[in-house]
Design a protein around this motif. Sequence first.
Motif, short mmCIF file in Angstrom:
data_model
loop_
_atom_site.label_atom_id
_atom_site.label_comp_id
_atom_site.label_asym_id
_atom_site.label_seq_id
_atom_site.Cartn_x
_atom_site.Cartn_y
_atom_site.Cartn_z
N PRO A 108 -68.73 -58.96 24.09
CA PRO A 108 -68.57 -58.39 25.43
C PRO A 108 -67.90 -57.02 25.44
N LEU A 109 -67.15 -56.71 24.40
CA LEU A 109 -66.45 -55.43 24.37
C LEU A 109 -67.27 -54.32 23.73
N LEU A 110 -68.44 -54.62 23.23
CA LEU A 110 -69.31 -53.64 22.55
C LEU A 110 -68.62 -53.01 21.36
N LEU A 111 -67.93 -53.82 20.59
CA LEU A 111 -67.18 -53.27 19.46
C LEU A 111 -68.06 -52.93 18.27
N ARG A 112 -69.15 -53.67 18.08
CA ARG A 112 -69.99 -53.41 16.90
C ARG A 112 -71.45 -53.69 17.23
N PRO A 113 -72.18 -52.69 17.70
CA PRO A 113 -73.60 -52.89 18.00
C PRO A 113 -74.43 -53.00 16.72
N THR A 114 -75.60 -53.55 16.87
CA THR A 114 -76.50 -53.74 15.74
C THR A 114 -77.47 -52.57 15.66
N SER A 115 -77.62 -52.02 14.47
CA SER A 115 -78.59 -50.97 14.25
C SER A 115 -79.93 -51.63 13.90
N MET A 116 -80.94 -51.36 14.68
CA MET A 116 -82.25 -51.97 14.47
C MET A 116 -83.16 -51.11 13.59
N HIS A 117 -82.94 -49.79 13.66
CA HIS A 117 -83.83 -48.86 12.95
C HIS A 117 -83.09 -47.55 12.74
N TYR A 118 -83.29 -46.96 11.57
CA TYR A 118 -82.77 -45.62 11.30
C TYR A 118 -83.73 -44.94 10.34
N GLU A 119 -84.14 -43.75 10.69
CA GLU A 119 -85.03 -42.99 9.83
C GLU A 119 -84.65 -41.52 9.92
N ALA A 120 -84.17 -40.97 8.81
CA ALA A 120 -83.82 -39.56 8.76
C ALA A 120 -85.08 -38.75 8.49
N ALA A 121 -85.20 -37.64 9.19
CA ALA A 121 -86.36 -36.76 8.99
C ALA A 121 -86.15 -35.93 7.73
N GLU A 122 -87.24 -35.44 7.19
CA GLU A 122 -87.15 -34.56 6.04
C GLU A 122 -86.35 -33.32 6.43
N GLY A 123 -85.48 -32.91 5.55
CA GLY A 123 -84.63 -31.76 5.86
C GLY A 123 -83.26 -32.18 6.32
N GLY A 124 -83.11 -33.41 6.84
CA GLY A 124 -81.82 -33.97 7.20
C GLY A 124 -81.20 -33.51 8.49
N GLY A 125 -81.86 -32.67 9.29
CA GLY A 125 -81.26 -32.20 10.52
C GLY A 125 -81.46 -33.12 11.71
N THR A 126 -82.47 -33.98 11.63
CA THR A 126 -82.75 -34.89 12.73
C THR A 126 -82.95 -36.30 12.20
N ALA A 127 -82.90 -37.24 13.11
CA ALA A 127 -83.11 -38.65 12.74
C ALA A 127 -83.58 -39.40 13.97
#
Length: 155
Positions: A1-20
């Motif tokens: 209920p306190l939103l202390l640790r949300p779950t990451s469902m997806h992460y994808e860094a773009a080539e070059g590392g400036g965006t994701a």
Amino acid sequence: PLLLRPTSMHYEAAEGGGTAALITSLPNPLLWWGGFAAMAWLLYRLIRSRDWTLSLPLIGLAAAWLPWLLYPERTMFQFYGIAFQPYLALAIAAVAGAMLATPAHPVPRRQTGERMLLVLLIAALVVSAFFYPVWTGIEAPIGFLRAHYWLPGWI
């Protein structure tokens, strides 16, 4: 209920590392925490006025949340809290109804309630627009995505 640790469902860094692109289980914090604040107000009003019509969201929240407290050793993911959402929305609606008042109330009281509710609605829309990229996996600059980490456990 306190939103202390949300779950990451997806992460994808773009080539070059400036965006994701990422998808998390974070709800709109304003609505989520506002819903729990509304629950506290409903509990206060229930105790003070004995108006049992205010108890539906409280009973729903208790039915969704209290069973988890029986098993504190279990792994709990934040997205399981989706079961709370309908009752938080009902609590927010009940508080909004109280803010709007009735025609029997003086005009300044009604206008103040309407203005406060309009400000809260606009704020909720702005926060939703801000969090939209992390709900949908839209590629964005990493600095912008980091701005969504409001608490240490959100990283």
